[in-house]
Structures are given as structure tokens and as C-alpha cells.
Design a protein around this motif. Structure first.
Motif, PDB file in Angstrom:
ATOM      1  N   ILE A 122      16.795 -74.219  63.031  1.00 25.64           N
ATOM      2  CA  ILE A 122      16.565 -74.511  61.746  1.00 25.64           C
ATOM      3  C   ILE A 122      15.530 -75.779  61.880  1.00 25.64           C
ATOM      4  CG2 ILE A 122      17.970 -76.091  60.005  1.00 25.64           C
ATOM      5  CD1 ILE A 122      20.538 -74.848  60.975  1.00 25.64           C
ATOM      6  N   TRP A 137      12.484 -74.035  61.571  1.00 26.45           N
ATOM      7  CA  TRP A 137      12.152 -73.491  60.122  1.00 26.45           C
ATOM      8  C   TRP A 137      11.440 -74.506  59.004  1.00 26.45           C
ATOM      9  CZ3 TRP A 137      14.498 -75.113  55.435  1.00 26.45           C
ATOM     10  CH2 TRP A 137      14.251 -74.320  54.238  1.00 26.45           C
ATOM     11  N   ALA A 146      27.231 -74.413  59.124  1.00 28.55           N
ATOM     12  CA  ALA A 146      27.488 -73.502  60.346  1.00 28.55           C
ATOM     13  C   ALA A 146      28.807 -73.940  61.041  1.00 28.55           C
ATOM     14  CB  ALA A 146      26.421 -73.753  61.348  1.00 28.55           C
ATOM     15  N   VAL A 189      25.460 -62.362  67.424  1.00 29.36           N
ATOM     16  CA  VAL A 189      25.649 -63.883  67.380  1.00 29.36           C
ATOM     17  C   VAL A 189      26.484 -64.534  68.192  1.00 29.36           C
ATOM     18  CG1 VAL A 189      24.713 -63.654  64.822  1.00 29.36           C
ATOM     19  CG2 VAL A 189      27.135 -63.759  65.409  1.00 29.36           C
ATOM     20  N   HIS A 191      27.151 -68.969  64.707  1.00 33.11           N
ATOM     21  CA  HIS A 191      25.794 -69.659  64.960  1.00 33.11           C
ATOM     22  C   HIS A 191      24.667 -68.860  65.165  1.00 33.11           C
ATOM     23  CE1 HIS A 191      28.140 -73.512  65.835  1.00 33.11           C
ATOM     24  NE2 HIS A 191      29.053 -72.769  66.268  1.00 33.11           N
ATOM     25  N   PHE A 192      23.630 -69.075  64.098  1.00 34.01           N
ATOM     26  CA  PHE A 192      22.286 -68.276  64.300  1.00 34.01           C
ATOM     27  C   PHE A 192      21.644 -69.351  64.847  1.00 34.01           C
ATOM     28  CE2 PHE A 192      22.871 -64.832  60.927  1.00 34.01           C
ATOM     29  CZ  PHE A 192      22.428 -63.787  61.765  1.00 34.01           C
ATOM     30  N   GLU A 193      21.645 -70.477  64.736  1.00 35.69           N
ATOM     31  CA  GLU A 193      20.588 -71.554  65.044  1.00 35.69           C
ATOM     32  C   GLU A 193      20.142 -71.863  66.397  1.00 35.69           C
ATOM     33  OE1 GLU A 193      24.615 -73.960  65.032  1.00 35.69           O
ATOM     34  OE2 GLU A 193      23.540 -72.134  63.836  1.00 35.69           O
ATOM     35  N   ASN A 248      17.007 -62.875  65.561  1.00 30.59           N
ATOM     36  CA  ASN A 248      17.791 -63.982  64.999  1.00 30.59           C
ATOM     37  C   ASN A 248      17.009 -64.923  64.311  1.00 30.59           C
ATOM     38  OD1 ASN A 248      20.019 -62.482  65.775  1.00 30.59           O
ATOM     39  ND2 ASN A 248      21.005 -64.166  67.083  1.00 30.59           N
ATOM     40  N   LEU A 259      17.853 -65.938  60.271  1.00 36.61           N
ATOM     41  CA  LEU A 259      18.163 -67.193  59.918  1.00 36.61           C
ATOM     42  C   LEU A 259      17.164 -67.786  58.915  1.00 36.61           C
ATOM     43  CD1 LEU A 259      19.759 -69.929  60.245  1.00 36.61           C
ATOM     44  CD2 LEU A 259      18.213 -70.532  61.886  1.00 36.61           C
TER      45      LEU A 259
END
Length: 222
Positions: free
Chosen positions: A17, A20, A84, A128, A168-170, A208, A212
Motif C-alpha cells: 500500500i 502504491w 485489511a 493470498v 492480506h494483499f499488502e 498481487n 492491490l
């Protein structure tokens, strides 16, 4: 854009995150309410990210309730929220829905399956990281977004502005290692039957980050 992140344990940070945020030139501020007790206001928050943690929204702690008050104000102001795990549960709880024990404790890597086409360009299946034993009810105002083999309610999307994920993707590879070496005792009892070494040996899927980023783009753009 000012992104305010609520982090609830040292070993579950923003991970990708933050990548990003930096890629878009945003400013990120990370709060640790479980330790310091401070939260941002909705007026100084353009986007709210609520991360995971070992606590439950059902716990009777003042800062947990204060987080939900912030969520309510963010919803009133139609600002984007990404949750999340515990964060997603906090959103659902604020909307009046129950947080209960999941049908199965999931800790480790396992697939989730797309349940809605509302967000473009998402794959039908994604691998994931799971780290939970509670789950949220899907708000009536929201749409089921992801499910796993063991737990149906894995993600929801609401009003083009809110996404809550039970998984959790992060985490990046370093973040996964941090989670495992500090919280490895939590792995016991998971239906995924993975050891700490199994989890560490799994490579974070290359797709992933793109997934995200797609989710974060979706709620941050009107």
C-alpha cells in the motif's frame, strides 16, 4: 492526497500500500493507536487505510471504538476506505454487522475466488495470505467481492469508495517474514495445514501488487 494508515501491531504494516502511495505521489501518515492512542480526524484524511492486528472489533477498548467513529465520519464524507483483516471487520462492525468466529481458522497461503465483476480486470482466482480466525458479515449495502474454499465472506466492496478484505494483499516478502517470525505460534490450528517454513517458502505472487493497486485505484477515483 493524504493517506492516513491505522496500524495495529508492529509486524503488520502497509507493505505494498505504501508502494502504491509513493507511485501516485501521495503523502502517507502511519498511526499506532494501540500504542499511542492518537487517531487522525476525518477532515485531515483524504483516504483511510485500516490494517490488521491481533485484537477483535468486539474487544472493549476505547481506541477501537474511536476508530469506528472515524470510519463513520469518513463514510459520511464519502471518502475512500480500505480495510485489511481487522480493518475490514471494523468497517462491518461500524455498519452494524456482526464479527464472529469464522467456520475455519485460516493461516497461510490459499486461493480466493472473485464473486463480483464490479471492479474491472480482476482475475477469477488469486493466491493470498490469510491470517485470521474471525470474519465479518457482508453489509447489506455492500457486494461480496471474494470467497475462499473455507470462508465465504472474504471481501466486500461498497459504494465505489470502500473495500474490506479478510485476507492480506499488502505484504511483500520481507513483511511476510516479519509476520511469521513474530507471530508463528498463531499458525497452530489452521485448516490450511501449513508450517512456518511452508509459508516462508511461498513466493508472493507477482500479480498481487497489480491487483492491490487496481483495488486502491478503484476506491480512490470517482
Amino acid at each position: 492526497m493524504r493517506i492516513n494508515v491505522l496500524q495495529h501491531t508492529p509486524n503488520e504494516g502497509p507493505g505494498m500500500i505504501q508502494d502504491w502511495s509513493q507511485a501516485h505521489g501521495h503523502e502517507m501518515y502511519i498511526y499506532h493507536p494501540y500504542q499511542f492512542g492518537y487517531l487522525p480526524t476525518a477532515d485531515e484524511t483524504d483516504m483511510l487505510v485500516i490494517l490488521g492486528g491481533p485484537m477483535s472489533p468486539n474487544d472493549d477498548l476505547p481506541w477501537i471504538k474511536q476508530e469506528r467513529e472515524l470510519i463513520a465520519k469518513m463514510i459520511e464524507q464519502d471518502k475512500p476506505i480500505f480495510g485489511a483483516c481487522f480493518g475490514a471487520q471494523q468497517i462491518a462492525k461500524q455498519l452494524g454487522y456482526n464479527i464472529t468466529k469464522a467456520p475455519a481458522k485460516e493461516v497461510g497461503w490459499a486461493p480466493v475466488y472473485l464473486q463480483s465483476q464490479v471492479i474491472p480486470d480482476l482475475p477469477e482466482q488469486m493466491n493470498v495470505l490469510h491470517w485470521h480466525e474471525e470474519m465479518f458479515e457482508i453489509p447489506d449495502e455492500a457486494e461480496l467481492l471474494f470467497s475462499s474454499d473455507k470462508v465465504k465472506n472474504q471481501g466486500f466492496v461498497m459504494n465505489h469508495r470502500i473495500i474490506g478484505l479478510q485476507f492480506h494483499f499488502e505484504p511483500k516478502a520481507d513483511n511476510v517474514r516479519e509476520m511469521v517470525v513474530n507471530d508463528f505460534l498463531y499458525i497452530e490450528g489452521s485448516v490450511l495445514n501449513q508450517t512456518a517454513d511452508d509459508i516462508l517458502q511461498m513466493t508472493v505472487p507477482v500479480e498481487n501488487p497489480e491487483i492491490l493497486f487496481n483495488l486502491l485505484d478503484y476506491i480512490s477515483k470517482k
